[in-house]
Design an enzyme around this catalytic site. Sequence first.
Site, PDB file in Angstrom:
ATOM      1  N   HIS A 157       0.833  -1.193   0.000  1.00 56.80           N
ATOM      2  CA  HIS A 157       0.000   0.000   0.000  1.00 56.80           C
ATOM      3  C   HIS A 157       0.869   1.245   0.000  1.00 56.80           C
ATOM      4  CE1 HIS A 157      -3.971  -1.814   0.621  1.00 56.80           C
ATOM      5  NE2 HIS A 157      -3.349  -2.718   1.360  1.00 56.80           N
ATOM      6  N   GLY A 186      10.834 -21.987   7.847  1.00 57.67           N
ATOM      7  CA  GLY A 186       9.488 -21.753   8.354  1.00 57.67           C
ATOM      8  C   GLY A 186       9.303 -20.350   8.906  1.00 57.67           C
ATOM      9  N   LYS A 224      19.562 -10.114   6.320  1.00 58.46           N
ATOM     10  CA  LYS A 224      20.809  -9.744   5.658  1.00 58.46           C
ATOM     11  C   LYS A 224      21.598 -11.009   5.378  1.00 58.46           C
ATOM     12  CE  LYS A 224      23.257  -8.883  10.008  1.00 58.46           C
ATOM     13  NZ  LYS A 224      24.032  -7.888  10.783  1.00 58.46           N
TER      14      LYS A 224
END
Length: 232
Positions: A157, A186, A224
């Site tokens: 958005h 996961g 990262k």
Amino acid sequence: MIIEKLIRKLKGDPNYKWESIYTERDLLSVTKVRFAQVIRGLWLRVFFKKCSGLLFIGSNVKVRHGYLLTAGKNLILEDNVSINALSVNGIKLGDQVSIARDSILFCTGIISQKGNGIFIGDRTGISARAYFAGQGGITIGTDVIMGPNVQIFSENHNYADLCTIIKDQGVAKQPVVIGNNCWIGGGATILSGVEIGNGCVVAAGSVVTKSMPANSIIAGVPAKVIKSRADA
């Protein structure tokens, strides 16, 4: 073993082997479930744009706009999978793709803004409760494995205008690309515009906000590169 030989043929892998010893009751139970899935698949496949090989369908699977869904050989959709293929390019699933229970794949959010679509390559396994939002386009390569609760978003958005409520500022669509031979842990979240190179490992719970080079080990919030697999 007959079942082992059958799976080798279905997977096209002559080296496939059972790694555990199963009782006759175990095998009977598994066979019963798979047989029921094949029967469901015979009915559902008539609504697909294209489907090759067997189609294994769990209970309570919902596919909307199946005329925009192309499936390769031996697709597995486990219980409660929900797919909505309404989009410009539809949803294309390669050979030997499996999508585990309670996963959601859709391509269009707001009906006035038709989404792009989703492509998943051969032999890729999607674990339980995946959430793939393909408005901006999602491409996943071959031989990718994912843990449960992985989320992929290809739309954001807009929110920069302080004088206009956020829901009235429109959206920005950017594709997500995941290369071949990746392992997505996961609970990982991958945001729009991200490209993950071939051979990457994404640690569980990571939030990937920028593109990553091939063969990287990735972790963190925001994620990262921790190191290269070449150095592991």
